[in-house]
Write a protein that holds these residues in place. Structure first.
Motif, mmCIF file in Angstrom:
data_model
loop_
_atom_site.group_PDB
_atom_site.id
_atom_site.type_symbol
_atom_site.label_atom_id
_atom_site.label_comp_id
_atom_site.label_asym_id
_atom_site.label_seq_id
_atom_site.Cartn_x
_atom_site.Cartn_y
_atom_site.Cartn_z
ATOM 1 N N ASN A 186 0.084 -19.593 14.016
ATOM 2 C CA ASN A 186 -0.625 -18.386 13.627
ATOM 3 C C ASN A 186 -1.108 -17.668 14.883
ATOM 4 O OD1 ASN A 186 -2.738 -16.550 12.824
ATOM 5 N ND2 ASN A 186 -2.852 -17.618 10.865
ATOM 6 N N ASN A 187 -0.437 -16.574 15.246
ATOM 7 C CA ASN A 187 -0.796 -15.842 16.467
ATOM 8 C C ASN A 187 -2.246 -15.378 16.447
ATOM 9 O OD1 ASN A 187 2.308 -15.358 16.128
ATOM 10 N ND2 ASN A 187 1.877 -14.946 18.271
ATOM 11 N N LYS A 188 -2.704 -14.937 15.291
ATOM 12 C CA LYS A 188 -4.072 -14.423 15.184
ATOM 13 C C LYS A 188 -5.086 -15.504 15.534
ATOM 14 C CE LYS A 188 -7.022 -11.814 11.968
ATOM 15 N NZ LYS A 188 -8.187 -12.673 11.811
ATOM 16 N N VAL A 189 -4.870 -16.712 15.026
ATOM 17 C CA VAL A 189 -5.787 -17.820 15.312
ATOM 18 C C VAL A 189 -5.727 -18.203 16.788
ATOM 19 C CG1 VAL A 189 -6.323 -20.242 14.807
ATOM 20 C CG2 VAL A 189 -5.717 -18.675 12.942
ATOM 21 N N VAL A 190 -4.522 -18.268 17.343
ATOM 22 C CA VAL A 190 -4.388 -18.583 18.776
ATOM 23 C C VAL A 190 -5.115 -17.544 19.617
ATOM 24 C CG1 VAL A 190 -2.759 -18.706 20.713
ATOM 25 C CG2 VAL A 190 -2.264 -19.913 18.587
ATOM 26 N N ASP A 191 -4.913 -16.274 19.296
ATOM 27 C CA ASP A 191 -5.535 -15.211 20.087
ATOM 28 C C ASP A 191 -7.054 -15.233 19.956
ATOM 29 O OD1 ASP A 191 -2.976 -14.554 20.771
ATOM 30 O OD2 ASP A 191 -2.883 -12.721 19.580
ATOM 31 N N GLU A 192 -7.558 -15.451 18.760
ATOM 32 C CA GLU A 192 -9.008 -15.508 18.570
ATOM 33 C C GLU A 192 -9.615 -16.716 19.283
ATOM 34 O OE1 GLU A 192 -9.406 -15.547 14.346
ATOM 35 O OE2 GLU A 192 -9.245 -13.349 14.158
ATOM 36 N N THR A 193 -8.867 -17.809 19.347
ATOM 37 C CA THR A 193 -9.366 -19.042 19.949
ATOM 38 C C THR A 193 -9.293 -19.021 21.470
ATOM 39 O OG1 THR A 193 -8.681 -20.287 17.994
ATOM 40 C CG2 THR A 193 -9.086 -21.555 20.004
ATOM 41 N N PHE A 194 -8.148 -18.608 21.997
ATOM 42 C CA PHE A 194 -7.924 -18.703 23.441
ATOM 43 C C PHE A 194 -8.120 -17.374 24.180
ATOM 44 C CE2 PHE A 194 -5.737 -22.345 21.647
ATOM 45 C CZ PHE A 194 -6.091 -23.368 22.522
ATOM 46 N N PHE A 195 -8.037 -16.261 23.468
ATOM 47 C CA PHE A 195 -8.163 -14.942 24.095
ATOM 48 C C PHE A 195 -9.136 -14.066 23.305
ATOM 49 C CE2 PHE A 195 -3.529 -16.199 24.304
ATOM 50 C CZ PHE A 195 -3.594 -16.777 25.562
ATOM 51 N N PRO A 196 -10.387 -14.495 23.169
ATOM 52 C CA PRO A 196 -11.317 -13.777 22.288
ATOM 53 C C PRO A 196 -11.631 -12.350 22.715
ATOM 54 C CG PRO A 196 -12.472 -15.448 23.579
ATOM 55 C CD PRO A 196 -11.006 -15.665 23.795
ATOM 56 N N ASP A 197 -11.397 -12.023 23.995
ATOM 57 C CA ASP A 197 -11.696 -10.646 24.421
ATOM 58 C C ASP A 197 -10.578 -9.670 24.058
ATOM 59 O OD1 ASP A 197 -9.708 -11.246 26.267
ATOM 60 O OD2 ASP A 197 -10.923 -10.820 28.035
ATOM 61 N N GLY A 198 -9.463 -10.175 23.547
ATOM 62 C CA GLY A 198 -8.382 -9.321 23.073
ATOM 63 C C GLY A 198 -7.406 -8.836 24.134
ATOM 64 N N ARG A 199 -7.635 -9.215 25.375
ATOM 65 C CA ARG A 199 -6.753 -8.719 26.437
ATOM 66 C C ARG A 199 -5.350 -9.329 26.355
ATOM 67 N NH1 ARG A 199 -7.821 -8.782 33.019
ATOM 68 N NH2 ARG A 199 -5.653 -8.410 33.607
ATOM 69 N N TYR A 200 -5.270 -10.603 26.037
ATOM 70 C CA TYR A 200 -3.982 -11.296 26.008
ATOM 71 C C TYR A 200 -3.518 -11.501 24.570
ATOM 72 C CZ TYR A 200 -5.493 -12.197 30.770
ATOM 73 O OH TYR A 200 -5.938 -12.033 32.048
ATOM 74 N N LYS A 201 -2.205 -11.495 24.387
ATOM 75 C CA LYS A 201 -1.602 -11.678 23.063
ATOM 76 C C LYS A 201 -0.572 -12.803 23.152
ATOM 77 C CE LYS A 201 -3.649 -7.927 21.507
ATOM 78 N NZ LYS A 201 -4.836 -8.042 20.655
ATOM 79 N N SER A 202 -0.717 -13.800 22.283
ATOM 80 C CA SER A 202 0.231 -14.915 22.296
ATOM 81 C C SER A 202 1.610 -14.442 21.853
ATOM 82 C CB SER A 202 -0.264 -16.047 21.396
ATOM 83 O OG SER A 202 -0.498 -15.584 20.081
ATOM 84 N N ASN A 203 2.623 -15.001 22.490
ATOM 85 C CA ASN A 203 4.009 -14.676 22.182
ATOM 86 C C ASN A 203 4.668 -15.887 21.522
ATOM 87 O OD1 ASN A 203 6.770 -14.045 22.262
ATOM 88 N ND2 ASN A 203 6.595 -12.886 24.131
ATOM 89 N N PHE A 204 4.822 -16.986 22.275
ATOM 90 C CA PHE A 204 5.328 -18.227 21.699
ATOM 91 C C PHE A 204 4.761 -19.395 22.486
ATOM 92 C CE2 PHE A 204 8.443 -17.016 24.864
ATOM 93 C CZ PHE A 204 9.007 -18.186 25.361
ATOM 94 N N ILE A 205 5.053 -20.600 22.046
ATOM 95 C CA ILE A 205 4.502 -21.824 22.644
ATOM 96 C C ILE A 205 5.654 -22.717 23.066
ATOM 97 C CG2 ILE A 205 3.142 -23.915 22.185
ATOM 98 C CD1 ILE A 205 1.482 -22.237 20.208
ATOM 99 N N ILE A 206 5.474 -23.403 24.188
ATOM 100 C CA ILE A 206 6.469 -24.363 24.667
ATOM 101 C C ILE A 206 5.775 -25.701 24.910
ATOM 102 C CG2 ILE A 206 8.231 -24.894 26.390
ATOM 103 C CD1 ILE A 206 8.143 -21.921 27.215
#
Length: 197
Positions: free
Chosen positions: A151-171
């Protein structure tokens, strides 16, 4: 770069490389991750924009946070992997362009004033950087398990709460356990997907 890579090197990077879902209980050092980045940073990006941003999830606390965002089929394997890397894009990448791409003094303003172009460029080029991340990891003897089941939204809220970064994929990265690989799937034939005009 005028010489063709030998077959063994090509095999490690491409023909014998696999997507791994299971990893050996062997850590990936921070020094090796730094070495990996120092290789993959040379990936080509449009206007040398380099929007990629990388969060290496290794600690138990960080893994627990990531686990909440993963699809059920990706949870166990990600928690068992030595590290999971969130490949993200920096929505403010254009601020670096005066230094990264001085050939075009208007590049920064072009992206700053066009959100659609900015978002498309960030996503496309961070995807390209993520692909080079896989090749760099393989070249250093690491195995990779790229995935998009989260869930990109959950990843972004958890790891990038200021909204600057957006998750793409995970390796997931580490030293793969080949005994748990699925049979390798076939690849499409040249004639089916390549058209030389």
């Amino acid at each position: 770069m005028t010489s063709k890579l030998d077959n063994k090197t090509q095999a490690q990077l491409f023909t014998e490389a696999r997507t791994f879902n299971a990893f050996l209980d062997k850590p990936v050092s921070d020094d090796l991750i730094k070495e990996l980045y120092e290789l993959m940073k040379w990936a080509p990006t449009s206007m040398n924009c380099q929007p990629g941003y990388y969060v290496v999830v290794k600690s138990a606390d960080a893994k627990a946070k990531l686990n909440k965002a993963l699809a059920p089929g990706n949870q166990q394997k990600s928690m068992a992997a030595p590290a999971s890397v969130i490949i993200a894009s920096d929505s403010q990448f254009y601020n670096n362009l005066p230094v990264q791409f001085p050939a075009n003094p208007t590049a920064k303003d072009m992206f700053a004033s066009n959100e659609t172009l900015r978002d498309t460029t960030a996503f496309r080029n961070s995807s390209l950087q993520g692909a080079y991340f896989i090749l760099a990891a393989r070249s250093l003897g690491l195995d990779c398990g790229p995935m998009s089941g989260f869930n990109n939204k959950v990843v972004d809220e958890t790891f990038f709460p200021d909204g600057r970064y957006k998750s793409n994929f995970i390796i997931n990265i580490g030293y793969g356990d080949a005994s748990k690989n699925y049979p390798r799937g076939p690849r499409l034939a040249f004639a089916d997907v390549v058209n030389i005009l």
